[in-house]
Design an enzyme around this catalytic site. Sequence first.
Site, mmCIF file in Angstrom:
data_model
loop_
_atom_site.group_PDB
_atom_site.id
_atom_site.type_symbol
_atom_site.label_atom_id
_atom_site.label_comp_id
_atom_site.label_asym_id
_atom_site.label_seq_id
_atom_site.Cartn_x
_atom_site.Cartn_y
_atom_site.Cartn_z
ATOM 1 N N ASP A 33 -11.014 -0.520 0.074
ATOM 2 C CA ASP A 33 -12.365 0.112 -0.952
ATOM 3 C C ASP A 33 -12.561 -1.158 -1.738
ATOM 4 O O ASP A 33 -11.721 -1.430 -2.736
ATOM 5 C CB ASP A 33 -11.786 1.186 -1.460
ATOM 6 N N TYR A 85 -17.389 -6.243 -7.991
ATOM 7 C CA TYR A 85 -15.919 -6.528 -8.464
ATOM 8 C C TYR A 85 -15.834 -8.044 -8.392
ATOM 9 O O TYR A 85 -16.245 -8.493 -7.210
ATOM 10 C CB TYR A 85 -15.028 -5.925 -7.546
#
Length: 317
Positions: free
Chosen positions: A49, A54
């Site tokens: 995930d 990010y």
Amino acid sequence: MVTRVQIGQSALEVAPLALGANVFGWTADRDASFDVLDGFTQGGGDFIDTADGYSAWVPGNTGGESETVIGEWLQARGTRDGVTIATKVSTHPEFSGLAAANVRAAADASLQRLRTDRIDLYYAHFDDADTPLEETVAAFSELVDAGKVRAIGVSNYTAERVTEWFEIARAGGYHLPVALQPHYNLLERDFETNGLRDVAAAEGLTVFPYFGLAKGFLAGKYRDPASAEQAGASPRAGQAIGYLDDRGRSVLAVLDGIAEREGVEVASVSLAWLRQQPTIGGPISSARTTEQLSALLASMRLELSGEDLSALSAAAA
């Protein structure tokens, strides 16, 4: 034995634990991330995930670092067909929000960084109040039609907005979501009462909660708020120590007892409790090092008794 989980009504089937990749390119460099990914898959994990944002919050990063590391690993190992990749859209600095054109462009950018031709599970990361939900729902469905996305998920939405998504999708003949990603763990229990669990049950959504270990607290890592060493152990240590009150200590005491009896780590018990809750397909948990993986992987095989589940829930009530 690990019981595999079907994600909603999709063709996706995974082991009941998602490896959170938010640390890749942040607190785990490329080599450490490769080691963690190798250890995770060798230990029976197959669900990763991440998100396109990010880790844009890190000085010097621009977003997409986690996806880039995963893509390089997939290419180096040749394991694309052996893993399920979930990523998300709305927080990358260049692809903010959920307007249709942005969703399409962000998906293409994620595919390029991941070095793949499809995203297995694509989440709307955060609700976008500035974009009509009808536009977002249609854009996600079009990605499925185009073969770029296999299944749709929703993260950080209210129960009312999830319900609205389904209403719009059904009215327009669009593909329905199959997964939900909320904040939920033994100490953060709003998911049980804010309508999200009810919606997940009613719509057959498979739920993958994030912060399953309460930023490390439910791994038993933080027990002494006066410890300077603990406070500096990780970027989230200060937040985790915030759970160290009477309630937190009570939960740790029950976790310790079960862990000792079962011969497992505290983190394994915490994640097993979460995995065994209604509508949950598996928790999301990250590891910066291979040493942290064993407790996560062990949680997939740990079955807590009804008495243990009740004792933990009561301690955290």
